[in-house]
Each structure stands twice: as structure tokens, then as C-alpha cells.
Motif scaffolding. Sequence first.
Motif, PDB file in Angstrom:
ATOM      1  N   MET A 135       0.856  -1.236   0.025  1.00 25.77           N
ATOM      2  CA  MET A 135      -0.124  -0.043   0.165  1.00 25.77           C
ATOM      3  C   MET A 135       0.855   1.457   0.035  1.00 25.77           C
ATOM      4  N   PRO A 136       0.597   2.377  -0.930  1.00 25.05           N
ATOM      5  CA  PRO A 136       1.314   3.305  -0.791  1.00 25.05           C
ATOM      6  C   PRO A 136       1.443   4.217   0.519  1.00 25.05           C
ATOM      7  N   VAL A 137       2.685   4.891   0.813  1.00 26.39           N
ATOM      8  CA  VAL A 137       2.637   5.637   1.855  1.00 26.39           C
ATOM      9  C   VAL A 137       3.127   7.023   1.598  1.00 26.39           C
ATOM     10  N   PRO A 138       2.475   7.778   2.457  1.00 31.49           N
ATOM     11  CA  PRO A 138       2.839   9.306   1.956  1.00 31.49           C
ATOM     12  C   PRO A 138       4.227   9.717   2.400  1.00 31.49           C
ATOM     13  N   LYS A 139       4.780  10.659   1.518  1.00 28.78           N
ATOM     14  CA  LYS A 139       6.175  10.958   1.571  1.00 28.78           C
ATOM     15  C   LYS A 139       6.291  11.518   2.939  1.00 28.78           C
ATOM     16  N   SER A 140       5.412  12.166   3.522  1.00 27.55           N
ATOM     17  CA  SER A 140       5.444  13.052   4.647  1.00 27.55           C
ATOM     18  C   SER A 140       5.991  11.915   6.092  1.00 27.55           C
ATOM     19  N   GLU A 141       5.620  10.763   5.724  1.00 29.13           N
ATOM     20  CA  GLU A 141       6.171   9.923   6.681  1.00 29.13           C
ATOM     21  C   GLU A 141       7.737   9.562   7.074  1.00 29.13           C
ATOM     22  N   PHE A 142       8.451  10.156   6.066  1.00 31.17           N
ATOM     23  CA  PHE A 142       9.570   9.848   5.793  1.00 31.17           C
ATOM     24  C   PHE A 142      10.508  11.073   6.233  1.00 31.17           C
ATOM     25  N   ASP A 143      11.528  10.809   6.919  1.00 32.44           N
ATOM     26  CA  ASP A 143      12.448  11.892   7.691  1.00 32.44           C
ATOM     27  C   ASP A 143      13.513  12.509   6.299  1.00 32.44           C
ATOM     28  N   SER A 144      13.801  11.700   5.644  1.00 34.50           N
ATOM     29  CA  SER A 144      14.625  12.135   4.430  1.00 34.50           C
ATOM     30  C   SER A 144      14.332  11.384   3.314  1.00 34.50           C
ATOM     31  N   LEU A 145      14.434  11.975   1.987  1.00 38.24           N
ATOM     32  CA  LEU A 145      14.186  11.335   0.913  1.00 38.24           C
ATOM     33  C   LEU A 145      15.358  11.854  -0.500  1.00 38.24           C
ATOM     34  N   PRO A 146      16.488  11.013  -0.061  1.00 34.29           N
ATOM     35  CA  PRO A 146      17.616  11.383  -0.982  1.00 34.29           C
ATOM     36  C   PRO A 146      17.254  10.943  -2.359  1.00 34.29           C
ATOM     37  N   PRO A 147      18.143  11.518  -3.408  1.00 34.27           N
ATOM     38  CA  PRO A 147      17.886  11.158  -4.559  1.00 34.27           C
ATOM     39  C   PRO A 147      18.302   9.608  -5.096  1.00 34.27           C
ATOM     40  N   CYS A 148      17.795   8.981  -5.784  1.00 35.73           N
ATOM     41  CA  CYS A 148      17.826   7.346  -5.933  1.00 35.73           C
ATOM     42  C   CYS A 148      19.016   7.122  -7.049  1.00 35.73           C
ATOM     43  N   ASP A 149      20.471   7.324  -6.437  1.00 38.25           N
ATOM     44  CA  ASP A 149      21.591   7.283  -7.497  1.00 38.25           C
ATOM     45  C   ASP A 149      22.164   5.928  -7.098  1.00 38.25           C
ATOM     46  N   PHE A 150      22.459   5.418  -8.424  1.00 37.55           N
ATOM     47  CA  PHE A 150      23.385   4.052  -8.428  1.00 37.55           C
ATOM     48  C   PHE A 150      24.452   4.567  -9.132  1.00 37.55           C
ATOM     49  N   TYR A 151      25.372   3.462  -8.470  1.00 37.61           N
ATOM     50  CA  TYR A 151      26.984   3.640  -9.259  1.00 37.61           C
ATOM     51  C   TYR A 151      26.732   3.219 -10.694  1.00 37.61           C
ATOM     52  N   THR A 152      27.498   3.979 -11.607  1.00 32.41           N
ATOM     53  CA  THR A 152      27.853   3.263 -12.846  1.00 32.41           C
ATOM     54  C   THR A 152      28.648   2.296 -12.972  1.00 32.41           C
ATOM     55  N   PRO A 153      28.761   1.357 -13.992  1.00 33.62           N
ATOM     56  CA  PRO A 153      29.573   0.536 -14.096  1.00 33.62           C
ATOM     57  C   PRO A 153      31.321   0.760 -14.031  1.00 33.62           C
ATOM     58  N   LYS A 154      31.500   2.030 -14.397  1.00 32.55           N
ATOM     59  CA  LYS A 154      32.898   2.360 -14.362  1.00 32.55           C
ATOM     60  C   LYS A 154      33.244   2.692 -12.947  1.00 32.55           C
ATOM     61  N   GLU A 155      32.242   3.188 -12.142  1.00 32.15           N
ATOM     62  CA  GLU A 155      32.479   3.489 -10.685  1.00 32.15           C
ATOM     63  C   GLU A 155      32.563   2.055  -9.830  1.00 32.15           C
ATOM     64  N   LEU A 156      32.048   1.238 -10.266  1.00 32.34           N
ATOM     65  CA  LEU A 156      31.808  -0.100  -9.310  1.00 32.34           C
ATOM     66  C   LEU A 156      32.845  -1.233  -9.725  1.00 32.34           C
ATOM     67  N   PHE A 157      33.273  -1.255 -11.025  1.00 29.75           N
ATOM     68  CA  PHE A 157      33.991  -2.375 -11.455  1.00 29.75           C
ATOM     69  C   PHE A 157      35.509  -1.819 -11.589  1.00 29.75           C
ATOM     70  N   GLU A 158      36.471  -2.890 -11.405  1.00 28.25           N
ATOM     71  CA  GLU A 158      37.950  -2.553 -11.919  1.00 28.25           C
ATOM     72  C   GLU A 158      37.858  -3.011 -13.338  1.00 28.25           C
TER      73      GLU A 158
END
Length: 88
Positions: free
Chosen positions: A1-24
Motif C-alpha cells: 500500500m502506498p505511504v505518504p512521503k511526509s512519513e519519511f525523515d529524508s528522501l535522498p535521490p535514487c542514485d546508483f553507481y555506474t559500471p565504471k565506478e563499481l568495477f575494476e
Amino acid sequence: MPVPKSEFDSLPPCDFYTPKELFETDQMYTVYEIARLLQGLEADVNIDRETEDILLDWAIPWIMTNADDLVVAEPRHDDEPGYYGLKE
């Protein structure tokens, strides 16, 4: 069930590593290792199966989203997964 955004203290952006950042550049990784790396863990850290299953829920879509930047290698043996690495 959806939850209102107001119930959360923080909503940071949904950023993920790029392959170049993650892999050797000279390494290949299993989906299990990628799952750990995406969470900031060492690739070979030992985690319980339940946690690993949750982490795979993040790793599989990440691999699919970044497929253009990756190469894939077939498993070397029947009992191991395939490997992913940076496309050069």
C-alpha cells in the motif's frame, strides 16, 4: 500500500553507481558480487542467504539497465554463475 512521503525523515535521490565506478577494468564479477558492491560491501564478504536474495533484487535490474556498458562471460563450470565486466 502506498505511504505518504511526509512519513519519511529524508528522501535522498535514487542514485546508483555506474559500471565504471563499481568495477575494476580488468576484473569480471558474478551477479552476487555485483549485489554486494552496489551496497558498498566487499565483493567477497559473507552474507546470509536471505540478505543476498534482497540484494539480488537490486543487482539484476542494475545489470539490465547498464547492459550497454557491460560484457558477459559464460560460466567456466556448470556449478558457477556467469560473469560481468566493463566493456572496453
